[in-house]
Scaffold this motif. Structure first.
Motif: not given
Ligand SMILES: Nc1ncnc2c1ncn2[C@@H]1O[C@H](COP(=O)(O)OP(=O)(O)OP(=O)(O)O)[C@@H](O)[C@H]1O
Ligand code: SF4
Ligand code: SF4
Ligand code: SF4
Ligand code: SF4
Ligand SMILES: [Mg+2]
Lengths: 424, 255, 424
Positions: C174, C332, C336
Motif C-alpha cells: 500500500r 491516500k 485506497d
C-alpha cells in the motif's frame, strides 16, 4: 544408494513413475554427456552426483530434518540462500526441466504456460520428486505472472510462502525489497525456531559468496581459447549448484578449476579453437534440459557462456558485501546484491542488454543465441530490445523459442546449423 | 562432376552439375525412407545427366533428412543451399522465400551470395505446402491446378484461420455456404502470402526477391505474394523446387 | 465522415488502412448491434458515439490540445483518471480490441502474447488509431508481464510512463502504491505545467465518482428480471466510458437508466424472463470485441453482468472517499480505492472469488462464463481457484479462452450452446 527405495516409499514417491523417470533421465544423460570426448577428470564428481540424483542429496536433506533442520525449496535466484542457511536450513532449487510430469499438472494449469512451471507443478502433484517431498515448505516469488499465480495453487499441496520481487529498481522499490528480505528472515526464524545472529549470518554470507566465486572462476576460464570445458559440462555444474551441499560443491568446483587452469596453461581444449563460440542468453535451463547445448555442440560449435539463471545470473558480481557486522547492515547488503540481478521481470532492464554485449566480447563469442522458454513473456518481449542493441553492435543473433519436447529438434538443428553457416 | 541432394520433409531432390551447369536432376517423394529416397533421387539424376556414379567427385546433402543420407561428403542446411542456388541463377537476388512441405523460410543474402540472416516459421504447419495439400484435398482440387484455378477468381474469400485444422473446417463451411471454389483457393493463397509475407517484412525485404521450393510452382501463391508485398519476383531459369539441391551441388563443387 | 479526412491526415494516420478499419467496424457494429430488437431509446446516444468514434471525439481531443491541454492514453483501471483530469488532462483508454492491427504488432512482439496488447501496439505501429495519435504520452503499468515489457518497446514510438502496481496488498505494498500515485501526480503536473490544488482534485474525484455511480446504477438495473437491457448494450456503455467525455457520458447513462427504471417498473424486458442469465467473468473486452456477448445473446441466453474491467471492476464500490480536503488525504483516498480493485495480477486475489459468487447470486445468474484472452496468464491460472470455489457453491461454470480472430467462432458456439443446454 542402498535403501533408496525404502526412502522413496517413506516419502510417498510414486515408485513406478520414479523408476521410469530415472531410467529416461539416465539414458539422456548417457547420450548427451558420456559421449563427449576429452572431458576434464574433475567432471567425475558431477557425473556421480547425477547418477545418484534422487538418492544421496535427498537423503542428506531428510537426515538434516531429522536433526531438526529445515529444508526449503526455491524457484528463483532472487530468494536469498544466505537467510535459509543462517536459520539452519538447506535451500534447494526446485525448478524442473522435464516434460515427464506435464501430464500430472495439465488438469489444473492452462496449456499456454511456461514448461518450467508446468514441470514443477507436475513433479509435486504427481509425487515424483524426492526433493519436493523432502521440503518443509517452498518459497515462491512474484517474478512472472505464471509463477506468481501458480503459487496459490501450489499452496494446496505444500505450504508456500511468497516473497514479492518488485518490478522497477527505484528507491521506493529498493525499500519494499529490503522489507521483503527482512520479512523472510522473520519467517525463517519462526519456522526453524532459530534466532539468526550476525555471526551466523556473516558466516553464511561468506559461504554463499564462496560458491559464487567458484562459479565465477569456472566462467572466467571459459573465456580462454581453446575452451578447456564444454558448454554442456559447465551448464551441468551450474545446475548442480542449486541443490548440492554448498561446501562440497564449492570445493569440487574449485578442484575442477585447478585442472582447467592446467589445461589452459598447456593450450589444451575440448574442441579445436576454430569452433564457433556461442553465448547463450535468456531463460534458465534446469536438469535435464540440455536440449539447446546438445544441438549446438553436436553441430560443430561450442557454448562459451550462459547469460541465464543457470549461468552468470546466479553468481554475477558484485557478491554480497561482507563488511557489515550487524543484522540490519547484513540484510541491506543481501537486498542490494540480489536486486542487482538483471532479470527481464524488471522494467526497464537495460543493464542486462549492456551485459550481454559485454559478455559477447569477454567470452569472444562469434554469435549469441537468445533462448526462451515458450510462453515466458518477459524474456520473449525483451528480445526486441536485445535485437536492436545487438544489431547495432554487429553481433549475430539467433532467437530460439522452445519447450521441453523433442518434436522440434529437427527444425532447431536446421536453424542452429544455418546460424553457424551464417556466422562462419 | 558434383551432386547435391535435398532430402526435404516431403520431397527429395537431386541435382548433378557438369562444368558448373545443371546436367540432370530428379524429384521424388521422401515419404517412405529418407535414406532410400536420397539414393534413388541421386541415381535418377545421374541417369538423367547421362553419367556414372564414379564421375561424381563430391556430394553435399541438405534438407531435413540431410544427416540420414550416408553417402554425403558434407552436409549443409537448406538455408545456405537456397541462397547459393538462387545467387548462382541471378546475382542480384538479396532475398529468397522458400516454401516447402513443412517449413517456410525467408533468407537474406549479401552481394557475394552468402546467407546473412533468415527467419523460419514456428512449429505449426500454417503457411506451408502441407497446408495447401490438406486444403486441396478438402476442396477436391488437384494440387497442380490450384494456381491456375485461383487466378480466375476476382473475389477471393477472406479466411481468418491460419491453423490447418481450423482452416479446413472453415473451407468446408465456405463450400457449404455456396462460395465458389476458385474464390476459396484464392483466399487460401492470400492467407499464406500474408503469413509468410509478414515474416519477410519483419526480416526486412530487399530486392531482388526469388521464390523457391515446391510451393513456388503454384502461380496463385506467387501472385498473392506479389500483391501483398507489392513486388515482382525475379524470374528463375530452373525448376524452383530444385534450387536447394542445386545450391548443395554448388557447395560440393567448392568443397 | 469525409469531413474528418483532413484531421486524420493532419494527425498522421495511414488513411487507406484507416478507411478499411472504419468500414469493417461499421459492418460489425451493424451486424452485432443494429439487429437487436427492443432496444432502449437511450442507446441512440451510444450508437451515435460509435458512429463518430474516430470523428467527433477526436475533434474534441484535438481542440483540447490546441488549448494547451494534455491527452493521456491509459491501459488499465489502476491508473487514476482523477489525477489526469485534475491536471487539466483528458484520459483515454487505449486497450485494443481488434484483430485488424495484430499483424503489425507481430513484427516486433512475440505471437504468444495477449491480443489486447498486440492490438494496441499494432494500432500505434500502423498509425491506424487516431486516439493513439492524439495522445501526448501513455501511462502504462506493471500489471502483467506482457504489458510491463511491451511499454519499453512502445516507448520507442510514443513516450511511455510506467506506474508500478504492486503484486500483494500488504502494508508495504500500500505504501509503495501510494508513492507511485504521488509520483504520477508529479509527473502530470510537470507535463501539464500546472499545480494540482485540493479544490480541483476534489472536484475531479466527485466527477469520477459520479461516473462510477451512473454505471453502478445501470448494473443495479440489470439485476431485475425481465432484463431491461441486453448484455451487449450494457457492455458497449462500459466500453465507451473509457474514452467519452465524463460529464456528458454520466448524464447520458443516467438518462438511459431513467428509461430502464420505467421498463423495470412496467415489467418490460428485452428478452423473455426465461432466457438463461449469464455472468461473464475475466479479462477486459475492448471495442470492438463483442465476440462472446454476440455468441451468447444469439444462442438464446443473455448476459446480466460483466465481472471484468469493462464492467464491474471499473466502477466497483467503494468510490473514492470524498471527505479529505488536503492533497495528501485525497491521494491516500485515491490509492485506497484503486488498490481495492480485484485484478488477478495480485496474489492472493481471493476477494475476487468471493465477489464472483456474490455477483452470481445478486444478478440471479444461471451460470458463469469465465472469459480469458489467450496468453493472459494471471486470469488463466486463477481459473483453477475460481473453479474450485464455484464447484463448491454448485454454480455452473464454463471456461472460454479465445483471441480476437473469428476462426474459433463455430467451436465457441458449440461449447456455449452446450453449456446452455446443460444449465437449463
Ligand atoms: N506443381 C505444383 N503445384 C503446386 N504445389 C506444388 C507443386 N509441386 C509441389 N508442390 C508443393 O510443394 C511442396 C513440396 O515442396 P518442397 O520439395 O520444396 O518441400 P520439402 O523440401 O520437402 O519441404 P521442407 O523444405 O519444408 O522440408 C508440396 O507440399 C507440394 O504442396
Ligand atoms: S529468470 Fe528471472 S524469474 Fe526466472 S529464476 Fe531467473 S531471476 Fe528468477
Ligand atoms: S522461464 Fe520465464 S515464464 Fe518460466 S518461470 Fe522463469 S520467468 Fe517465469
Ligand atoms: S484486467 Fe487487471 S491489468 Fe487488465 S485492465 Fe483490468 S486491472 Fe488492469
Ligand atoms: S488481458 Fe491479461 S494479458 Fe492481456 S493486458 Fe490484460 S492483464 Fe495483460
Ligand atoms: Mg525444402
Amino acid at each position: 544408494m542402498e535403501g533408496e527405495r525404502e526412502m522413496w516409499k517413506a516419502q510417498g514417491i510414486d515408485l513406478k513413475r520414479n523408476d521410469e523417470f530415472l531410467e529416461a533421465a539416465g539414458k539422456i544423460y548417457g547420450d548427451v554427456y558420456m559421449k563427449q570426448p576429452n572431458r576434464p577428470k574433475g567432471m567425475g564428481f558431477f557425473d556421480f552426483v547425477m547418477s545418484e540424483v534422487h538418492s544421496i542429496r535427498p537423503k542428506e536433506m531428510i537426515d538434516h530434518r531429522e536433526k531438526g533442520g529445515k529444508v526449503v525449496g526455491t524457484f528463483c535466484v532472487y530468494v536469498p540462500d544466505e537467510i535459509i542457511f543462517a536459520a539452519n536450513g538447506i535451500g534447494v532449487g526446485l525448478c524442473c526441466g522435464s516434460d515427464f510430469s506435464f501430464i500430472d499438472a495439465e488438469d489444473i494449469l492452462p496449456t499456454n504456460l511456461c514448461p518450467l512451471i508446468k514441470s514443477g507443478m507436475g513433479f509435486k502433484k504427481g509425487m515424483l520428486s524426492p526433493y519436493f517431498e523432502a521440503c518443509d515448505f517452498i518459497v515462491g516469488e512474484t517474478t512472472c505472472d505464471g509463477k506468481k499465480k501458480v503459487w496459490e495453487i501450489f499452496d494446496n499441496y505444500i505450504p508456500t510462502y511468497i516473497m514479492e520481487v518488485p518490478q522497477k529498481k527505484d528507491p521506493k522499490q529498493r525499500e519494499l525489497w529490503l522489507k521483503e528480505v527482512e520479512l523472510f528472515k522473520e519467517k525463517m526464524e519462526k519456522e526453524s525456531g532459530v534466532t539468526i545472529t550476525p555471526e551466523v549470518l556473516g558466516e553464511k554470507i561468506k559461504l554463499i559468496n564462496a560458491r559464487r566465486k567458484a562459479l565465477e572462476r569456472l566462467y572466467e576460464l571459459r573465456k580462454s581459447s581453446p575452451l578447456p570445458i564444454s558448454g554442456k559440462d559447465a551448464l551441468l555444474v551450474s545446475q548442480i549448484a542449486f541443490y548440492d551441499d554448498p561446501v562440497r560443491f564449492t570445493s569440487k568446483t574449485n578442484e575442477l578449476c585447478d585442472e582447467l587452469e592446467e589445461r589452459v596453461k598447456n593450450g589444451e581444449g575440448v574442441v579445436e579453437p576454430t569452433a564457433p563460440r556461442i553465448l547463450v542468453s535468456g531463460c534458465p535451463m534446469v536438469i535435464p534440459n540440455w536440449k539447446l547445448h546438445h544441438i549446438v555442440e553436436t553441430s560443430g560449435a561450442i557454448v562459451a557462456c550462459e547469460e541465464t539463471c543457470t549461468g552468470t545470473r546466479y553468481f554475477d558480481t558484485p557478491i554480497v558485501d561482507e563488511t557489515p557486522t550487524d543484522i540490519d547492515g547484513q540484510l541491506k547488503a543481501i537486498a542490494d546484491r540480489y536486486l542487482n540481478i538483471k532479470c527481464s521481470c524488471f522494467t526497464p532492464n537495460d543493464d542486462r542488454i549492456d551485459q550481454i554485449i559485454k559478455f559477447a566480447r569477454d567470452y569472444r563469442a562469434d554469435g549469441v543465441i537468445y533462448y526462451t522458454l515458450q510462453f515466458c513473456l518477459t524474456y520473449n518481449v525483451e528480445y526486441e530490445k536485445v535485437k536492436r542493441a545487438l544489431n547495432k553492435e554487429g553481433i549475430p543473433l539467433l532467437r530460439i523459442e522452445t519447450d521441453y519436447s523433442e518434436e522440434d529438434t529437427g527444425q532447431l538443428k536446421t536453424r542452429i546449423e544455418g546460424f553457424l553457416e551464417r556466422i562462419s | 562432376m558434383f551432386a547435391g541432394i535435398d532430402v526435404g520433409s516431403l520431397v527429395t531432390k537431386a541435382v548433378v552439375l557438369r562444368d558448373g551447369k545443371v546436367a540432370g536432376y530428379s524429384i521424388i517423394s521422401s515419404r517412405t525412407n529418407p535414406r532410400k529416397a536420397g539414393e534413388q533421387a541421386l541415381e535418377k539424376a545421374i541417369t538423367n545427366a547421362n553419367c556414372k556414379r564414379e564421375d561424381i567427385k563430391c556430394i553435399v546433402a541438405t534438407g531435413y533428412g540431410r544427416s540420414s543420407f550416408s553417402f554425403a561428403d558434407k552436409t549443409v542446411t537448406e538455408l545456405t543451399c537456397h541462397a547459393t542456388g538462387a545467387h548462382y541463377l541471378n546475382t542480384e537476388i538479396r532475398t529468397v522465400i522458400d516454401i516447402g512441405g513443412q517449413d517456410s523460410k525467408v533468407i537474406k543474402l549479401d552481394e557475394s551470395g552468402k546467407m546473412s540472416d533468415f527467419a523460419m516459421n514456428d512449429k505449426c504447419a500454417a503457411g506451408t505446402g502441407r497446408f495447401l495439400e490438406v486444403m486441396a484435398q478438402a476442396l477436391e482440387v488437384g494440387l497442380d491446378s490450384m494456381g491456375e484455378f485461383s487466378l480466375k477468381s476476382d473475389k477471393p474469400c477472406s479466411l481468418s484461420s491460419i491453423c490447418t485444422v481450423f482452416a479446413e473446417t472453415e473451407v468446408i463451411s465456405l463450400i457449404a455456404s455456396g462460395a465458389k471454389k476458385k474464390d476459396i483457393v484464392a483466399g487460401l493463397h492470400m492467407s499464406i502470402a500474408r503469413r509468410v509475407g509478414s515474416m519477410a517484412k519483419g526480416l526486412g525485404l530487399q530486392k531482388e526477391i526469388a521464390f523457391t521450393g515446391g510451393v513456388a510452382k503454384n502461380s496463385g501463391v506467387r501472385s498473392a505474394f506479389e500483391e501483398f508485398l507489392s513486388v515482382k519476383f525475379a524470374p528463375i531459369s530452373e525448376d524452383p523446387q530444385i534450387i536447394g539441391a542445386l545450391g548443395a551441388a554448388l557447395v560440393a563443387s567448392k568443397f
